[in-house]
Design a protein around this motif. Structure first.
Motif: not given
Ligand code: ASP
Ligand code: MG
Length: 403
Positions: A261-277, A297-309
């Motif tokens: 299944t695919k899960i997406t987190i929308v509008g994640v802040k673009d800063k170090p440590g987020i993926a780790g969290t 991220s285009l605006d260098e502010k937010t990202n979408n992160i998707s992954f599968t489980v």
């Protein structure tokens, strides 16, 4: 020659089948070989034993669970030994502890620490066919352990390694490794030979012909595996080091996996440590994440992160992430279970450019949309709509000339 043979539960599901296996073992013995046989439990015995435990409690004690589930192999080994005696040949069955398969103390998924070969060697020198209970070992404190589901493969490969066997034949209910699932691709072909690395990638894709840990073990110790059927005499598939394969095809296998299944987190802040969290919170819950894609991220502010489980882990993952939304300053969590993963594996990809491009084009021509892509040196996986997975496998199988 010394040959290790392993028979899976499906090859030992009835008394009739045990007699057949006895004849097969005797045939190998008659050819002048010394034979060590590793057995799994008959048919679905292990599942049935586990079911019984869960009828008593939802959290059975793991030491006791090992006591229970290790009995399945004791039944099949004793019966096989008797069947061999009945044909007039010498045989002896041995438990993991009698063989001296020493493991760590991680009940239900123990790892082998060492094997004492004295007992087996003694029995072989007495002309016995030695039948070993797969899947089990013993701790230094003499508690029975098991090696994780499907662990008999690991027992067989470990024994082949310490006994320096000529080959390790693993008997199962399929003829070998195929270029695609024969139920989906009618023209799938059996592969004569495949490398450890390809098998490892495939095992991680969910096409479980062989236990993942067993293949890792075989690779580490250079044990050549012959995976074959116990229902006929056809040669199966040899699994060995890549250098020993003369002409490796670019793509060896196409597989699909609907357990994702695919899960997406929308509008994640673009800063170090987020993926780790994000991923450490999932790891804390024992959730295994497969493909991960982070958009730039285009605006260098937010990202979408998707992954599968896997399907089993979807709800829990979504809950964990919803709880994290404030901390991530993300907007929402979306999930999609209408997806499947289609993958191609082949060592030849290393030296042939354009494989990914061709895969994407073939899918595109059929209007199959690709949601996510991930690659390794010898694997390309795409997430597609679930209803298109079968078609995707078929067109890739023919598109890459596997039939
Ligand atoms: N009987 C055990 C299981 O079903 C071990 C094996 O089959 O390899 O997991
Ligand atoms: Mg089994």
């Amino acid at each position: 020659m010394l040959i290790v043979q392993k028979y899976g539960g499906s090859s030992l599901a009835s008394i009739e089948m045990i007699k057949n296996v006895a004849n097969r073992v005797i045939k190998t013995r008659k050819q002048g070989n010394k034979v060590v046989v590793v057995v799994s439990a008959m048919g679905d015995t292990t599942d049935e034993l586990i079911e019984k435990a869960y009828k008593i409690t939802s959290s059975p004690n793991k030491r006791e669970l090992d006591m229970l589930i290790s009995t399945g192999e004791q039944i099949s080994s004793a019966l096989l030994s008797m069947a061999i005696h009945h044909e007039g040949y010498k045989a002896i069955s041995l438990t993991g502890s009698q063989v001296g398969i020493i493991t760590d103390t991680m009940h239900t998924k123990a790892r082998i620490k060492g094997i004492d070969t004295k007992r087996i060697e003694k029995e072989l020198s007495l002309d016995n066919i030695v039948i070993v209970c797969g899947f089990q070992g013993i701790t230094v404190d003499e508690d029975i352990t098991t090696l994780g589901r499907g662990g008999s493969d690991t027992t067989a490969i470990a024994l082949a390694s310490v006994l320096d066997a000529e080959t390790c034949e693993i008997y199962t209910d399929v003829d070998g490794v195929y270029t695609g699932d024969p139920r989906i691709v009618k023209k799938a072909k059996k592969l004569d030979v495949i490398s450890y690395d390809e098998m490892l990638e495939m095992a991680s894709l969910g096409s479980v012909v062989l236990n993942l840990r067993a293949v890792e073990f075989a690779k580490k110790y250079g044990v050549v595996i012959h995976l074959r059927s116990s229902f006929n005499d056809k040669e199966g598939t040899i699994i060995c080091e890549e250098v020993n394969i003369m002409e490796a095809p670019v793509v060896s296998e196409i597989a699909s996996d609907e357990n994702c299944t695919k899960i997406t987190i929308v509008g994640v802040k673009d800063k170090p440590g987020i993926a780790g969290t994000i991923f450490s919170h999932l790891a804390d819950k024992g959730i295994n994440v497969d493909m991960i894609v982070q958009g730039a991220s285009l605006d260098e502010k937010t990202n979408n992160i998707s992954f599968t489980v896997t399907r089993d882990d979807m709800n829990e993952s979504v809950n964990v992430l919803k709880g994290l939304l404030p901390k991530l300053s993300a907007t929402e969590v979306i999930h999609d279970d209408n997806v499947a993963k289609v993958s191609m594996v082949g060592v030849g990809m290393r030296s042939h450019p354009g494989v990914a491009a061709k895969m994407f084009s073939l899918l595109g021509e059929r209007n199959i949309n690709i949601h996510m892509i991930s690659t390794s040196e010898i694997k390309i996986s795409c997430i597609v709509e679930k209803g298109k997975a079968v078609e995707a496998v078929r067109i890739l199988h023919s598109g890459f000339g596997l039939e």
